[in-house]
Design a protein around this motif. Structure first.
Motif, PDB file in Angstrom:
ATOM      1  N   ILE A 102       0.857  -1.186   0.000  1.00  0.00           N
ATOM      2  CA  ILE A 102       0.000   0.000   0.000  1.00  0.00           C
ATOM      3  C   ILE A 102       0.892   1.234   0.000  1.00  0.00           C
ATOM      4  CG2 ILE A 102      -1.775   1.269   1.260  1.00  0.00           C
ATOM      5  CD1 ILE A 102      -2.558  -1.446   2.520  1.00  0.00           C
ATOM      6  N   LYS A 126       1.871   4.827   0.907  1.00  0.00           N
ATOM      7  CA  LYS A 126       1.607   5.715   2.039  1.00  0.00           C
ATOM      8  C   LYS A 126       1.036   7.052   1.546  1.00  0.00           C
ATOM      9  CE  LYS A 126       3.880   7.841   5.943  1.00  0.00           C
ATOM     10  NZ  LYS A 126       5.111   7.964   6.702  1.00  0.00           N
ATOM     11  N   GLU A 185      -5.610   4.823  -1.110  1.00  0.00           N
ATOM     12  CA  GLU A 185      -5.507   3.389  -0.810  1.00  0.00           C
ATOM     13  C   GLU A 185      -5.468   3.154   0.695  1.00  0.00           C
ATOM     14  OE1 GLU A 185      -1.975   1.912  -2.762  1.00  0.00           O
ATOM     15  OE2 GLU A 185      -3.194   0.453  -3.812  1.00  0.00           O
ATOM     16  N   CYS A 186      -4.767   4.023   1.425  1.00  0.00           N
ATOM     17  CA  CYS A 186      -4.680   3.878   2.892  1.00  0.00           C
ATOM     18  C   CYS A 186      -6.063   4.007   3.511  1.00  0.00           C
ATOM     19  CB  CYS A 186      -3.750   4.929   3.486  1.00  0.00           C
ATOM     20  SG  CYS A 186      -2.018   4.640   3.153  1.00  0.00           S
ATOM     21  N   ASP A 187      -6.831   5.007   3.065  1.00  0.00           N
ATOM     22  CA  ASP A 187      -8.189   5.182   3.592  1.00  0.00           C
ATOM     23  C   ASP A 187      -9.053   3.970   3.242  1.00  0.00           C
ATOM     24  OD1 ASP A 187      -7.564   7.697   4.593  1.00  0.00           O
ATOM     25  OD2 ASP A 187      -8.184   8.709   2.749  1.00  0.00           O
ATOM     26  N   TYR A 216      -8.037   0.921   2.659  1.00  0.00           N
ATOM     27  CA  TYR A 216      -7.578  -0.203   3.454  1.00  0.00           C
ATOM     28  C   TYR A 216      -8.092  -0.093   4.888  1.00  0.00           C
ATOM     29  CZ  TYR A 216      -4.465  -3.686   5.486  1.00  0.00           C
ATOM     30  OH  TYR A 216      -3.961  -4.773   6.148  1.00  0.00           O
ATOM     31  N   ARG A 217      -8.029   1.102   5.460  1.00  0.00           N
ATOM     32  CA  ARG A 217      -8.517   1.308   6.820  1.00  0.00           C
ATOM     33  C   ARG A 217     -10.007   0.982   6.908  1.00  0.00           C
ATOM     34  NH1 ARG A 217      -7.563   6.355   7.336  1.00  0.00           N
ATOM     35  NH2 ARG A 217      -5.371   6.164   7.856  1.00  0.00           N
ATOM     36  N   CYS A 250      -1.455   4.167   8.864  1.00  0.00           N
ATOM     37  CA  CYS A 250      -1.256   4.022   7.415  1.00  0.00           C
ATOM     38  C   CYS A 250      -0.867   5.349   6.764  1.00  0.00           C
ATOM     39  CB  CYS A 250      -2.520   3.464   6.775  1.00  0.00           C
ATOM     40  SG  CYS A 250      -2.359   3.082   5.034  1.00  0.00           S
ATOM     41  N   ASP A 251      -1.337   6.452   7.307  1.00  0.00           N
ATOM     42  CA  ASP A 251      -1.007   7.766   6.735  1.00  0.00           C
ATOM     43  C   ASP A 251       0.401   8.074   7.039  1.00  0.00           C
ATOM     44  OD1 ASP A 251      -3.596   7.957   5.785  1.00  0.00           O
ATOM     45  OD2 ASP A 251      -4.281   8.930   7.609  1.00  0.00           O
TER      46      ASP A 251
END
Length: 156
Positions: A80, A82, A86-88, A90-91, A155-156
């Motif tokens: 993923i 950073k 994609e991070c949002d 995935y979360r 993730c951010d």
């Protein structure tokens, strides 16, 4: 291997990949191609390059390697980027998974706690990649069993 590949060709590729005497060591396959009905017991790694909204799609793709006849430890990686959407995504996917487990997972009747999954097996290849000067800058963090940890928030 992609989802629109002819069925016979797909079966031939799967058979060759699963054959222990085969020279095939890597199979690149879309999640659509790895939907229901195939076994990839020749796999020891599943690398997911895209995050999908529905966690069951990823579970199905990963489950292709976890089949009767699998003799290897299978590692799963989510790559993923950073600071991206994609991070949002995935979360949100992990939150759906967490809520699903709260509702549908079996609990220990005596103390009401969820059953814990087994530990993480040592991954020699990942260890070599993250300790290599050539690759170490590519990794911001490595989350082991992120669905069971609060680390997904980072993730951010």
């Amino acid at each position: 291997m992609h989802g629109s590949l002819d069925l016979r060709e797909r079966q031939r590729l799967i058979g060759e990949f699963n054959n222990r005497q085969s020279q095939a060591r890597v199979m690149l396959a879309s999640t659509k191609a790895c939907s229901e009905g195939i076994s990839l017991v020749g796999a020891s790694r599943v690398v997911l390059l895209d995050v999908v909204w529905n966690p069951s799609v990823e579970r199905q793709a990963i489950s292709r390697a976890f089949r009767i006849g699998q003799e290897k430890v299978v590692y799963t990686y989510h790559l993923i980027t950073k600071g991206t959407t994609e991070c949002d995504k995935y979360r949100n996917q992990m939150e759906k998974e967490r809520l699903s487990k709260l509702v549908f997972s079996p609990t220990d009747k005596e103390n009401g706690e969820r059953r814990k999954s087994s530990g993480v097996a040592e991954d020699r290849i990942l260890d070599e990649m993250t300790s290599s000067q050539n690759f170490m800058d590519l990794f911001d963090q490595i989350l082991y069993q992120p669905k069971d940890s609060d680390a997904v928030e980072n993730c951010d």
